[in-house]
Design a protein around this motif. Structure first.
Motif, mmCIF file in Angstrom:
data_model
loop_
_atom_site.group_PDB
_atom_site.id
_atom_site.type_symbol
_atom_site.label_atom_id
_atom_site.label_comp_id
_atom_site.label_asym_id
_atom_site.label_seq_id
_atom_site.Cartn_x
_atom_site.Cartn_y
_atom_site.Cartn_z
ATOM 1 N N GLY A 21 36.417 56.571 34.080
ATOM 2 C CA GLY A 21 34.991 56.829 33.927
ATOM 3 C C GLY A 21 34.263 55.675 33.276
ATOM 4 O O GLY A 21 33.170 55.276 33.711
ATOM 5 N N GLN A 22 34.856 55.122 32.226
ATOM 6 C CA GLN A 22 34.232 53.996 31.531
ATOM 7 C C GLN A 22 34.154 52.772 32.432
ATOM 8 O O GLN A 22 33.143 52.056 32.441
ATOM 9 C CB GLN A 22 35.024 53.675 30.259
ATOM 10 N N ALA A 23 35.205 52.522 33.196
ATOM 11 C CA ALA A 23 35.201 51.371 34.113
ATOM 12 C C ALA A 23 34.139 51.546 35.190
ATOM 13 O O ALA A 23 33.419 50.601 35.531
ATOM 14 C CB ALA A 23 36.581 51.214 34.747
ATOM 15 N N ALA A 24 34.018 52.752 35.716
ATOM 16 C CA ALA A 24 33.029 53.008 36.765
ATOM 17 C C ALA A 24 31.615 52.775 36.253
ATOM 18 O O ALA A 24 30.792 52.129 36.922
ATOM 19 C CB ALA A 24 33.176 54.447 37.275
ATOM 20 N N LEU A 25 31.324 53.279 35.076
ATOM 21 C CA LEU A 25 29.986 53.102 34.511
ATOM 22 C C LEU A 25 29.716 51.637 34.192
ATOM 23 O O LEU A 25 28.635 51.117 34.501
ATOM 24 C CB LEU A 25 29.839 53.952 33.253
ATOM 25 N N ARG A 26 30.686 50.962 33.607
ATOM 26 C CA ARG A 26 30.498 49.552 33.245
ATOM 27 C C ARG A 26 30.225 48.700 34.481
ATOM 28 O O ARG A 26 29.312 47.852 34.486
ATOM 29 C CB ARG A 26 31.741 49.041 32.513
ATOM 30 N N LEU A 27 30.995 48.911 35.523
ATOM 31 C CA LEU A 27 30.810 48.123 36.751
ATOM 32 C C LEU A 27 29.465 48.423 37.403
ATOM 33 O O LEU A 27 28.802 47.517 37.926
ATOM 34 C CB LEU A 27 31.945 48.418 37.734
ATOM 35 N N ALA A 28 29.054 49.669 37.382
ATOM 36 C CA ALA A 28 27.763 50.031 37.982
ATOM 37 C C ALA A 28 26.620 49.373 37.222
ATOM 38 O O ALA A 28 25.659 48.874 37.827
ATOM 39 C CB ALA A 28 27.598 51.547 37.981
ATOM 40 N N ILE A 29 26.701 49.367 35.900
ATOM 41 C CA ILE A 29 25.658 48.727 35.088
ATOM 42 C C ILE A 29 25.608 47.235 35.374
ATOM 43 O O ILE A 29 24.523 46.648 35.519
ATOM 44 C CB ILE A 29 25.918 48.974 33.588
ATOM 45 N N GLU A 30 26.766 46.611 35.483
ATOM 46 C CA GLU A 30 26.832 45.167 35.723
ATOM 47 C C GLU A 30 26.201 44.789 37.060
ATOM 48 O O GLU A 30 25.663 43.687 37.216
ATOM 49 C CB GLU A 30 28.289 44.697 35.690
ATOM 50 N N ARG A 40 32.884 49.543 44.392
ATOM 51 C CA ARG A 40 33.897 50.123 45.260
ATOM 52 C C ARG A 40 34.978 50.812 44.440
ATOM 53 O O ARG A 40 35.239 50.437 43.294
ATOM 54 C CB ARG A 40 34.532 49.034 46.127
ATOM 55 N N VAL A 41 35.606 51.792 45.049
ATOM 56 C CA VAL A 41 36.685 52.516 44.370
ATOM 57 C C VAL A 41 37.790 51.563 43.941
ATOM 58 O O VAL A 41 38.325 51.673 42.834
ATOM 59 C CB VAL A 41 37.251 53.617 45.294
ATOM 60 N N HIS A 42 38.131 50.610 44.802
ATOM 61 C CA HIS A 42 39.181 49.649 44.468
ATOM 62 C C HIS A 42 38.824 48.869 43.203
ATOM 63 O O HIS A 42 39.683 48.611 42.348
ATOM 64 C CB HIS A 42 39.399 48.684 45.635
ATOM 65 N N ASP A 43 37.548 48.497 43.075
ATOM 66 C CA ASP A 43 37.112 47.746 41.899
ATOM 67 C C ASP A 43 37.248 48.600 40.632
ATOM 68 O O ASP A 43 37.667 48.110 39.578
ATOM 69 C CB ASP A 43 35.656 47.304 42.045
ATOM 70 N N ILE A 44 36.866 49.855 40.739
ATOM 71 C CA ILE A 44 36.951 50.755 39.588
ATOM 72 C C ILE A 44 38.409 50.928 39.170
ATOM 73 O O ILE A 44 38.751 50.844 37.984
ATOM 74 C CB ILE A 44 36.324 52.128 39.913
ATOM 75 N N ALA A 45 39.270 51.184 40.148
ATOM 76 C CA ALA A 45 40.688 51.389 39.854
ATOM 77 C C ALA A 45 41.298 50.152 39.197
ATOM 78 O O ALA A 45 42.041 50.259 38.206
ATOM 79 C CB ALA A 45 41.441 51.736 41.144
ATOM 80 N N THR A 46 40.962 48.987 39.720
ATOM 81 C CA THR A 46 41.494 47.746 39.155
ATOM 82 C C THR A 46 41.020 47.563 37.718
ATOM 83 O O THR A 46 41.808 47.212 36.828
ATOM 84 C CB THR A 46 41.049 46.539 40.005
ATOM 85 N N TYR A 55 43.063 57.025 41.023
ATOM 86 C CA TYR A 55 41.620 57.288 40.923
ATOM 87 C C TYR A 55 41.266 58.540 41.721
ATOM 88 O O TYR A 55 40.558 59.427 41.228
ATOM 89 C CB TYR A 55 40.837 56.086 41.440
ATOM 90 N N ASN A 56 41.759 58.623 42.950
ATOM 91 C CA ASN A 56 41.419 59.758 43.812
ATOM 92 C C ASN A 56 42.011 61.069 43.307
ATOM 93 O O ASN A 56 41.524 62.142 43.664
ATOM 94 C CB ASN A 56 41.898 59.481 45.243
ATOM 95 N N ASN A 57 43.047 60.990 42.498
ATOM 96 C CA ASN A 57 43.615 62.198 41.903
ATOM 97 C C ASN A 57 42.686 62.790 40.840
ATOM 98 O O ASN A 57 42.772 63.983 40.536
ATOM 99 C CB ASN A 57 44.978 61.907 41.274
ATOM 100 N N TYR A 58 41.823 61.940 40.283
ATOM 101 C CA TYR A 58 40.947 62.387 39.193
ATOM 102 C C TYR A 58 39.520 62.666 39.653
ATOM 103 O O TYR A 58 38.873 63.587 39.150
ATOM 104 C CB TYR A 58 40.919 61.327 38.079
#
Length: 204
Positions: A21-30, A40-46, A55-58
């Motif tokens: 969740g934190q990675a997803a929000l940080r990347l979106a803000i950036e 992208r999902v791959h970016d968030i997972a990385t 990621y898809n499990n959560y």
């Protein structure tokens, strides 16, 4: 599996959920105003140090991942009220519980602004905040001795509190507002419960 192993597994699962969740929000803000569409999902997972499969499990969407923190807070609303002293008046108990729940830590303004200004995220946030209604209504019913199956008071009060949290968030993000979210939230909740407790150090 013993209780300790189950507790450890639950903590690890929650830590993974929070990291994603934190990675997803940080990347979106950036990425700026249109960040949600660009991440992208791959970016968030990385960024979270997990595989796309994990990621898809959560999470089933990027919006759900970004609003995960709000959802997790909301799920704890009932327990937050139950943890207040039994002899504390309802209004004071709800205000104290909600302020502690939603302002410790204080929301990230950049993240909350993105959520409130992106329709897809705002809709997901509405769903996340609404998760507090059921648990909070149950806790209010227990505290007041009301019958949640017959009395409207617990559910209506819980819905009013949840709506107040959203209103306070929008007010806090207004240009020129320099007060803490705790102070804004306390003022907003005092409209639902007119007799508010004295302001504590966290409001300043």
């Amino acid at each position: 599996m013993n209780d300790d192993a189950m507790d450890l597994r639950a903590r690890n699962s929650q830590a993974t959920r929070e990291a994603i969740g934190q990675a997803a929000l940080r990347l979106a803000i950036e990425q700026g105003p249109n960040g949600l569409a660009l991440v992208r999902v791959h970016d968030i997972a990385t960024a979270a140090g997990v595989s796309p499969r994990t990621y898809n499990n959560y999470f089933s969407s990027r919006a759900e991942a970004i609003c995960a923190f709000q959802a997790d807070q909301s799920r704890r609303a009932g327990q937050a009220l139950r943890s207040r002293p039994a002899d504390e008046p309802l209004g004071q108990a709800v205000i104290a519980a909600v302020i502690e729940l939603y302002t410790n830590p204080e929301p990230d303004k950049a993240g909350l602004r993105m959520i409130m200004s992106t329709p897809e995220l705002e809709g997901e946030a509405l769903k996340a905040f609404s998760m507090a209604e059921g648990p909070l209504a149950e806790a209010i019913a227990t505290r007041t001795g009301a019958d949640p199956g017959r009395d409207l008071f617990p559910a209506v009060t819980a819905a009013a509190v949840v709506g107040t949290v959203r209103v306070a968030g929008r007010r806090w993000l207004e240009p020129g507002n320099t007060e803490s979210f705790a102070a804004t939230l306390r003022r907003a909740l005092s409209c639902v419960f007119p007799v508010a407790p004295p302001e504590g150090p966290q409001d300043r």
